[in-house]
Design a protein around this motif. Structure first.
Motif, PDB file in Angstrom:
ATOM      1  N   ILE A  42       0.860  -1.188   0.000  1.00 38.74           N
ATOM      2  CA  ILE A  42       0.000   0.000   0.000  1.00 38.74           C
ATOM      3  C   ILE A  42       0.893   1.234   0.000  1.00 38.74           C
ATOM      4  O   ILE A  42       1.729   1.414   0.889  1.00 38.74           O
ATOM      5  CB  ILE A  42      -0.917   0.019   1.246  1.00 38.74           C
ATOM      6  N   ASP A  43       0.721   2.066  -0.997  1.00 37.20           N
ATOM      7  CA  ASP A  43       1.505   3.295  -1.097  1.00 37.20           C
ATOM      8  C   ASP A  43       0.763   4.399  -0.344  1.00 37.20           C
ATOM      9  O   ASP A  43      -0.262   4.903  -0.797  1.00 37.20           O
ATOM     10  CB  ASP A  43       1.681   3.662  -2.582  1.00 37.20           C
ATOM     11  N   ALA A  44       1.287   4.752   0.830  1.00 41.68           N
ATOM     12  CA  ALA A  44       0.634   5.787   1.655  1.00 41.68           C
ATOM     13  C   ALA A  44       1.488   7.056   1.694  1.00 41.68           C
ATOM     14  O   ALA A  44       1.508   7.783   2.679  1.00 41.68           O
ATOM     15  CB  ALA A  44       0.401   5.245   3.065  1.00 41.68           C
ATOM     16  N   LEU A  67       2.260  -4.671   3.207  1.00 47.99           N
ATOM     17  CA  LEU A  67       3.272  -3.669   3.582  1.00 47.99           C
ATOM     18  C   LEU A  67       2.723  -2.279   3.292  1.00 47.99           C
ATOM     19  O   LEU A  67       2.081  -2.070   2.263  1.00 47.99           O
ATOM     20  CB  LEU A  67       4.566  -3.884   2.777  1.00 47.99           C
ATOM     21  N   ILE A  68       2.977  -1.345   4.192  1.00 48.07           N
ATOM     22  CA  ILE A  68       2.523   0.039   3.979  1.00 48.07           C
ATOM     23  C   ILE A  68       3.740   0.957   3.926  1.00 48.07           C
ATOM     24  O   ILE A  68       4.485   1.070   4.903  1.00 48.07           O
ATOM     25  CB  ILE A  68       1.573   0.516   5.107  1.00 48.07           C
ATOM     26  N   ASP A  69       3.938   1.593   2.769  1.00 46.61           N
ATOM     27  CA  ASP A  69       5.030   2.563   2.616  1.00 46.61           C
ATOM     28  C   ASP A  69       4.522   3.913   3.112  1.00 46.61           C
ATOM     29  O   ASP A  69       3.656   4.528   2.502  1.00 46.61           O
ATOM     30  CB  ASP A  69       5.435   2.650   1.133  1.00 46.61           C
ATOM     31  N   ASN A  95       3.655 -12.116  -7.624  1.00 46.82           N
ATOM     32  CA  ASN A  95       2.928 -12.266  -6.344  1.00 46.82           C
ATOM     33  C   ASN A  95       2.749 -10.968  -5.566  1.00 46.82           C
ATOM     34  O   ASN A  95       2.411 -10.997  -4.381  1.00 46.82           O
ATOM     35  CB  ASN A  95       3.616 -13.299  -5.418  1.00 46.82           C
ATOM     36  N   VAL A  96       3.005  -9.827  -6.212  1.00 41.79           N
ATOM     37  CA  VAL A  96       2.871  -8.537  -5.504  1.00 41.79           C
ATOM     38  C   VAL A  96       1.777  -7.691  -6.155  1.00 41.79           C
ATOM     39  O   VAL A  96       1.859  -7.362  -7.337  1.00 41.79           O
ATOM     40  CB  VAL A  96       4.205  -7.745  -5.493  1.00 41.79           C
ATOM     41  N   ASP A  97       0.761  -7.346  -5.359  1.00 38.55           N
ATOM     42  CA  ASP A  97      -0.265  -6.386  -5.777  1.00 38.55           C
ATOM     43  C   ASP A  97       0.025  -5.050  -5.103  1.00 38.55           C
ATOM     44  O   ASP A  97       0.723  -4.997  -4.086  1.00 38.55           O
ATOM     45  CB  ASP A  97      -1.661  -6.862  -5.341  1.00 38.55           C
ATOM     46  N   VAL A  98      -0.540  -3.989  -5.665  1.00 40.57           N
ATOM     47  CA  VAL A  98      -0.305  -2.644  -5.110  1.00 40.57           C
ATOM     48  C   VAL A  98      -1.632  -1.896  -4.996  1.00 40.57           C
ATOM     49  O   VAL A  98      -2.486  -2.012  -5.871  1.00 40.57           O
ATOM     50  CB  VAL A  98       0.653  -1.838  -6.027  1.00 40.57           C
ATOM     51  N   ILE A  99      -1.779  -1.167  -3.895  1.00 40.71           N
ATOM     52  CA  ILE A  99      -2.806  -0.111  -3.848  1.00 40.71           C
ATOM     53  C   ILE A  99      -2.014   1.177  -4.046  1.00 40.71           C
ATOM     54  O   ILE A  99      -1.247   1.585  -3.167  1.00 40.71           O
ATOM     55  CB  ILE A  99      -3.582  -0.106  -2.521  1.00 40.71           C
ATOM     56  N   PRO A 100      -2.130   1.787  -5.238  1.00 44.39           N
ATOM     57  CA  PRO A 100      -1.235   2.899  -5.572  1.00 44.39           C
ATOM     58  C   PRO A 100      -1.656   4.231  -4.940  1.00 44.39           C
ATOM     59  O   PRO A 100      -2.790   4.383  -4.459  1.00 44.39           O
ATOM     60  CB  PRO A 100      -1.334   2.968  -7.102  1.00 44.39           C
ATOM     61  N   ALA A 101      -0.727   5.165  -4.969  1.00 42.21           N
ATOM     62  CA  ALA A 101      -1.012   6.521  -4.490  1.00 42.21           C
ATOM     63  C   ALA A 101      -0.995   7.471  -5.679  1.00 42.21           C
ATOM     64  O   ALA A 101      -0.572   7.119  -6.780  1.00 42.21           O
ATOM     65  CB  ALA A 101       0.027   6.946  -3.465  1.00 42.21           C
ATOM     66  N   GLU A 110     -10.690  -3.551  -2.393  1.00 44.93           N
ATOM     67  CA  GLU A 110     -10.608  -4.476  -3.537  1.00 44.93           C
ATOM     68  C   GLU A 110     -10.563  -3.733  -4.867  1.00 44.93           C
ATOM     69  O   GLU A 110      -9.922  -4.170  -5.814  1.00 44.93           O
ATOM     70  CB  GLU A 110     -11.841  -5.413  -3.595  1.00 44.93           C
ATOM     71  N   GLU A 111     -11.271  -2.604  -4.925  1.00 47.68           N
ATOM     72  CA  GLU A 111     -11.373  -1.854  -6.191  1.00 47.68           C
ATOM     73  C   GLU A 111     -10.075  -1.105  -6.512  1.00 47.68           C
ATOM     74  O   GLU A 111      -9.857  -0.686  -7.646  1.00 47.68           O
ATOM     75  CB  GLU A 111     -12.529  -0.856  -6.112  1.00 47.68           C
ATOM     76  N   ALA A 112      -9.230  -0.935  -5.500  1.00 49.90           N
ATOM     77  CA  ALA A 112      -8.004  -0.141  -5.694  1.00 49.90           C
ATOM     78  C   ALA A 112      -6.795  -0.999  -6.048  1.00 49.90           C
ATOM     79  O   ALA A 112      -5.748  -0.488  -6.441  1.00 49.90           O
ATOM     80  CB  ALA A 112      -7.710   0.654  -4.419  1.00 49.90           C
ATOM     81  N   ILE A 113      -6.936  -2.320  -5.929  1.00 48.06           N
ATOM     82  CA  ILE A 113      -5.781  -3.215  -6.098  1.00 48.06           C
ATOM     83  C   ILE A 113      -5.396  -3.373  -7.568  1.00 48.06           C
ATOM     84  O   ILE A 113      -6.253  -3.633  -8.414  1.00 48.06           O
ATOM     85  CB  ILE A 113      -6.084  -4.598  -5.486  1.00 48.06           C
ATOM     86  N   VAL A 114      -4.110  -3.181  -7.862  1.00 48.12           N
ATOM     87  CA  VAL A 114      -3.606  -3.425  -9.221  1.00 48.12           C
ATOM     88  C   VAL A 114      -2.391  -4.358  -9.155  1.00 48.12           C
ATOM     89  O   VAL A 114      -1.708  -4.425  -8.142  1.00 48.12           O
ATOM     90  CB  VAL A 114      -3.205  -2.114  -9.955  1.00 48.12           C
ATOM     91  N   LYS A 115      -2.147  -5.061 -10.241  1.00 46.76           N
ATOM     92  CA  LYS A 115      -0.985  -5.960 -10.322  1.00 46.76           C
ATOM     93  C   LYS A 115       0.275  -5.123 -10.528  1.00 46.76           C
ATOM     94  O   LYS A 115       0.240  -4.095 -11.201  1.00 46.76           O
ATOM     95  CB  LYS A 115      -1.129  -6.899 -11.524  1.00 46.76           C
ATOM     96  N   SER A 116       1.381  -5.595  -9.983  1.00 55.06           N
ATOM     97  CA  SER A 116       2.647  -4.877 -10.182  1.00 55.06           C
ATOM     98  C   SER A 116       3.540  -5.685 -11.135  1.00 55.06           C
ATOM     99  O   SER A 116       3.168  -6.761 -11.580  1.00 55.06           O
ATOM    100  CB  SER A 116       3.354  -4.715  -8.839  1.00 55.06           C
TER     101      SER A 116
END
Length: 255
Positions: A37-39, A123-125, A81-87, A71-77
């Motif tokens: 999660i990009d915070a 993980l939250i950045d 095996n890594v998904d991202v919720i982008p900022a 769920e609606e914010a998740i994208v593949k990176s």
């Protein structure tokens, strides 16, 4: 249930985003299912994993606002095996917008409840500040990784961060642990680097990860290609360091 780990330090330039991207990718390579999660409004961990941040329409901002589900914010990176919720840069406004909301510190925690079982690690950045965004991350997290660069002033501000963690434990999240202090940007040729390592280990003992992240040119090059160090150069010192860190975390959490 997934373990949520915030990567936080209010100092900029200590290796938070580098750690977020490459630890996520390393855990992914070790066959763990990971959500990053990009915070941070700078959105560097989104672009560092190949996401076009200009075109993000649903991301961390929307899930904190509760205008969209996680769920609606998740994208593949670009990392396996890594998904991202982008900022997106609009995340800058969230601190102001959440100020009057009830339970404003719990917005992220609530948003993640529906997806926590789908991942081994989340993980939250965090942004380089101790504002409401970081507070949301610490309230949602099970533990926190604190990157510390092996340079002058390394320990400056650490007391403040540890006090913030203590107050989060007291008020918002009694289960918050310190996963570990991570020494970054280590250069074995520099006396100062070695002194910082000694000082941190002397003060914090078992709280310090055994793995130390060495200074590595490839680590700084990889994000400009939208790739983790594992994708960019799996044989580099940086890739080796982050894989060892991932193994250390997996081992610690399987006990």
């Amino acid at each position: 249930m997934g373990k949520i780990i915030a990567i936080a330090n209010q100092k900029g330039g200590v290796g938070k985003t580098t750690t977020s991207i490459n630890l996520a990718a390393s855990l992914g390579v070790l066959e763990k299912k990971v959500l990053l999660i990009d915070a941070d409004p700078q959105a560097n961990s989104s672009s560092g994993l190949g996401i076009d941040v200009e075109n993000v329409t649903i991301g961390t901002y929307q899930i904190l606002e509760h205008s969209n589900k996680a769920e609606e914010a998740i994208v593949k990176s670009t990392a396996p095996n890594v998904d991202v919720i982008p900022a997106h840069i609009d995340l800058v406004a969230i601190e102001i917008e959440l100020v009057d909301k009830e339970n404003r510190e719990y917005m992220l925690k609530e948003a993640l409840e529906s997806i926590i079982d789908k991942y081994d690690y989340i993980l939250i950045d965090c942004a380089p500040s101790l504002g409401l965004l970081t507070l949301n991350a610490l309230t949602a997290a099970d533990s926190v990784i604190i990157p510390i660069q092996c340079e002058y002033f390394a320990l400056e501000g650490l007391g403040k961060l540890l006090n913030t963690i203590k107050s989060v434990q007291k008020i918002h999240n009694s289960n918050l642990d310190i996963e570990g202090l991570l020494l970054t940007m280590f250069d074995s040729r520099l006396r100062l680097s070695n002194q910082v390592v000694e000082e941190v280990q002397k003060h914090f003992h078992d709280m310090v990860f055994e793995t130390i992240i060495q200074r590595n040119v490839k680590l700084s090059e990889a994000p400009s290609y939208g790739e983790s160090i594992i994708n960019y150069d799996a044989t580099s010192k940086g890739a080796n360091n982050y894989l060892r860190l991932a193994e250390e975390i997996i081992k610690k959490n399987s006990n």
